[in-house]
Scaffold this active site. Structure first.
Site, mmCIF file in Angstrom:
data_model
loop_
_atom_site.group_PDB
_atom_site.id
_atom_site.type_symbol
_atom_site.label_atom_id
_atom_site.label_comp_id
_atom_site.label_asym_id
_atom_site.label_seq_id
_atom_site.Cartn_x
_atom_site.Cartn_y
_atom_site.Cartn_z
ATOM 1 N N ASP A 131 0.861 -1.178 0.000
ATOM 2 C CA ASP A 131 0.000 0.000 0.000
ATOM 3 C C ASP A 131 0.907 1.241 0.000
ATOM 4 O O ASP A 131 1.365 1.672 -1.047
ATOM 5 C CB ASP A 131 -0.893 -0.093 1.245
ATOM 6 N N PHE A 176 -9.899 -0.163 -0.214
ATOM 7 C CA PHE A 176 -9.615 -1.099 0.867
ATOM 8 C C PHE A 176 -10.205 -2.447 0.483
ATOM 9 O O PHE A 176 -11.387 -2.551 0.145
ATOM 10 C CB PHE A 176 -10.203 -0.614 2.194
HETATM 11 P P1 5GP Z 1 1.787 -0.544 3.789
HETATM 12 O O1 5GP Z 1 2.806 -0.664 4.867
HETATM 13 O O2 5GP Z 1 2.333 -0.857 2.404
HETATM 14 O O3 5GP Z 1 1.069 0.782 3.828
HETATM 15 O O4 5GP Z 1 0.660 -1.576 4.090
HETATM 16 C C1 5GP Z 1 0.935 -2.903 4.125
HETATM 17 C C2 5GP Z 1 0.033 -3.652 5.056
HETATM 18 O O5 5GP Z 1 -1.161 -2.915 5.359
HETATM 19 C C3 5GP Z 1 -0.414 -4.923 4.401
HETATM 20 O O6 5GP Z 1 0.436 -5.981 4.723
HETATM 21 C C4 5GP Z 1 -1.814 -5.109 4.947
HETATM 22 O O7 5GP Z 1 -1.757 -5.832 6.134
HETATM 23 C C5 5GP Z 1 -2.301 -3.706 5.248
HETATM 24 N N1 5GP Z 1 -3.146 -3.190 4.156
HETATM 25 C C6 5GP Z 1 -2.842 -2.234 3.245
HETATM 26 N N2 5GP Z 1 -3.855 -2.025 2.393
HETATM 27 C C7 5GP Z 1 -4.827 -2.881 2.765
HETATM 28 C C8 5GP Z 1 -6.143 -3.170 2.237
HETATM 29 O O8 5GP Z 1 -6.633 -2.614 1.250
HETATM 30 N N3 5GP Z 1 -6.835 -4.136 2.897
HETATM 31 C C9 5GP Z 1 -6.358 -4.806 3.979
HETATM 32 N N4 5GP Z 1 -7.137 -5.718 4.536
HETATM 33 N N5 5GP Z 1 -5.128 -4.563 4.500
HETATM 34 C C10 5GP Z 1 -4.379 -3.612 3.879
#
Ligand code: 5GP
Length: 178
Positions: free
Chosen positions: A107, A156
């Protein structure tokens, strides 16, 4: 109308079917089979979200390999807190090894960038990232996954390992918030 599920207070609509997911996972596994033949890589799966992806990817990987798990957190509900916290580290020695980090979704990139930084201190021979989902528009941290299942919009999503406050991980498909 698309199939819907309700988790807690929110509705999610069908986004990626089981067949679509399996097709992409198999395609990534084919690439990994080519790239890591004879290299005995170690797959490092990020709990909890990548559990189904890691399980499917490694079952479609036909040469010798190892599988390990790490656990970090940065999310609460629908929002990233912006801070990465390690909850579970790995026991295996990855010095001089080929490592593939398995993530469910990239993300902002905070999680993968932080984990890669930590893993790199153990001096693996190579370190690559495979993610099922990638939200390029949400990316803040400079991370470009090497293997990507689907590039998606900044929605999401839940299912196939991904949760909304603990629910939805057991869904075979991926749903997005409506
Ligand atoms: P980042 O550190 O890249 O912002 O987010 C990574 C983590 O956030 C992922 O491993 C996941 O657990 C959570 N995450 C990010 N986007 C989503 C989403 O759209 N849905 C869900 N369920 N978890 C997300």
């Amino acid at each position: 109308m698309n199939k819907r599920v309700k988790l807690w207070d929110r509705y999610f609509e069908l986004f990626l079917s089981e067949e679509q997911i399996h097709e992409r996972v198999k395609a990534i596994a084919r690439e990994l089979n080519k790239d890591y033949l004879g290299k005995r890589p170690i797959f490092v799966a990020v709990l909890n979200g990548s559990v189904h992806f890691a399980s499917d990817i490694t079952r479609f990987f036909h040469d010798k390999c190892e599988l390990s798990f790490v656990k970090y957190t940065s999310y609460q509900g629908l929002q990233s807190t912006g801070k990465l916290q390690r909850l579970l580290g790995m026991q295996e020695n990855i010095f001089g090894r080929h490592v593939i980090l398995i993530e469910d979704i990239v993300d902002s990139g905070l999680t993968v960038a932080g984990i890669c930084e930590e893993l790199a201190t153990f001096e693996p021979l190579s370190l690559r990232v495979a993610t099922l989902l990638y939200k390029p528009k949400a990316r803040i941290h400079p991370i470009k996954p090497d293997y990507v299942g689907f590039e998606i919009a900044n929605d999401f999503v839940v299912g196939y390992g991904l949760d909304y406050n603990g629910l939805g991980r057991n869904l075979s498909e991926i749903y997005r918030s409506v």
